[in-house]
Enzyme design. Structure first.
Site, mmCIF file in Angstrom:
data_model
loop_
_atom_site.group_PDB
_atom_site.id
_atom_site.type_symbol
_atom_site.label_atom_id
_atom_site.label_comp_id
_atom_site.label_asym_id
_atom_site.label_seq_id
_atom_site.Cartn_x
_atom_site.Cartn_y
_atom_site.Cartn_z
ATOM 1 N N HIS A 106 0.850 -1.199 0.000
ATOM 2 C CA HIS A 106 0.000 0.000 0.000
ATOM 3 C C HIS A 106 0.887 1.251 0.000
ATOM 4 C CE1 HIS A 106 -3.593 2.336 0.508
ATOM 5 N NE2 HIS A 106 -2.959 3.046 1.431
ATOM 6 N N SER A 133 3.849 0.825 2.706
ATOM 7 C CA SER A 133 3.716 -0.247 3.705
ATOM 8 C C SER A 133 3.452 -1.577 3.010
ATOM 9 C CB SER A 133 2.525 0.017 4.635
ATOM 10 O OG SER A 133 2.597 1.294 5.215
ATOM 11 N N ASP A 142 -6.833 -2.339 4.091
ATOM 12 C CA ASP A 142 -5.490 -1.834 4.414
ATOM 13 C C ASP A 142 -5.232 -1.835 5.925
ATOM 14 O OD1 ASP A 142 -5.029 -1.374 1.669
ATOM 15 O OD2 ASP A 142 -5.968 0.592 1.787
HETATM 16 C C1 GRF Z 1 1.312 0.597 -6.420
HETATM 17 O O1 GRF Z 1 1.564 1.959 -6.149
HETATM 18 C C2 GRF Z 1 0.734 -0.064 -5.203
HETATM 19 O O2 GRF Z 1 1.200 0.459 -4.011
HETATM 20 C C3 GRF Z 1 -0.727 0.239 -5.350
HETATM 21 O O3 GRF Z 1 -0.968 0.140 -6.733
HETATM 22 C C4 GRF Z 1 0.210 0.454 -7.448
HETATM 23 C C5 GRF Z 1 0.474 -0.657 -8.416
HETATM 24 O O4 GRF Z 1 1.447 -0.321 -9.361
HETATM 25 N N1 GRF Z 1 -1.505 -0.637 -4.515
HETATM 26 P P1 GRF Z 1 1.940 -1.402 -10.413
HETATM 27 O O5 GRF Z 1 0.707 -1.913 -11.154
HETATM 28 O O6 GRF Z 1 2.653 -2.485 -9.684
HETATM 29 O O7 GRF Z 1 2.846 -0.653 -11.350
#
Ligand code: GRF
Length: 187
Positions: A106, A133, A142
């Site tokens: 997250h 996190s 979360d």
């Molecule tokens: C990341 O920023 C993650 O923290 C959030 O969604 C985004 C996913 O990015 N939950 P990706 O698809 O891995 O590029």
């Protein structure tokens, strides 16, 4: 070798970092990518690596339970699930059945800024320190126990774009590290 599934909905940059991490190569086998958007870039990344993909569209099912039961059948024998940008909440129905470990990434310093658009939430709130996190997934959004966090100080020059880039950089480094520790049972 631990058999795992990754759930993702978008670009898949974290999926890519996990799949390509040399340290994880003989530790995990990604058996399946679960994706809820047929146009997500992550699908191509899985195909390129010969990783099986299960794509579904929530609207084709009568209920969340209906699609989660299909997913459950596909992952029930796998040892871990890693959520990497999966934009759906895992329901108690699924959690009651899949008793093994599910991790989520997250982009905020939980418990602050849960839910959607966490980077924007933190930036717009004028946070001096922004971070990420990795936590266990439970029935609370979360809200599961935090395993690891990383952060950086926000400077006056930072914009939402630079902050977003810094967040992703931290994610790409930390998620494979945590997974490595988890599968080596060092957590
Ligand atoms: C990341 O920023 C993650 O923290 C959030 O969604 C985004 C996913 O990015 N939950 P990706 O698809 O891995 O590029």
């Amino acid at each position: 070798m631990k058999k795992v599934a990754i759930f993702a909905s978008g670009t898949g940059s974290n999926f890519e970092k996990i799949a390509d991490d040399e340290r994880l190569k003989d530790k995990i086998s990604i058996e399946l990518l679960v994706c809820d958007r047929k146009d997500a870039a992550v699908i191509r990344k899985a195909h390129d690596r010969n990783i099986k993909v299960f794509i579904f569209s929530a609207k084709d099912f009568e209920s969340k339970e209906a699609y989660e039961s299909v997913i459950f059948e596909k992952v029930k024998d796998l040892e871990y699930i890693f959520l990497a940008g999966y934009m759906r909440i895992i329901s108690p129905y699924f959690l009651d059945r899949y008793k093994k470990t599910i991790l989520n990434l997250h982009p905020s310093l939980l418990p602050k800024f849960k839910g959607k658009d966490a980077i924007e939430q933190a930036f717009n709130a004028g946070e001096k320190e922004i971070g990420i996190s990795i936590h266990y997934v439970n029935e609370e959004l979360d809200g599961g126990k935090v395993i690891a966090q990383r952060s950086f100080k926000v400077s006056d020059e930072d914009t939402i774009e630079t902050v977003t880039e810094k967040v992703h950089k931290l994610e790409h480094k930390l998620y494979p590290e945590v997974i490595l520790k988890l599968v080596e049972e060092a957590l």
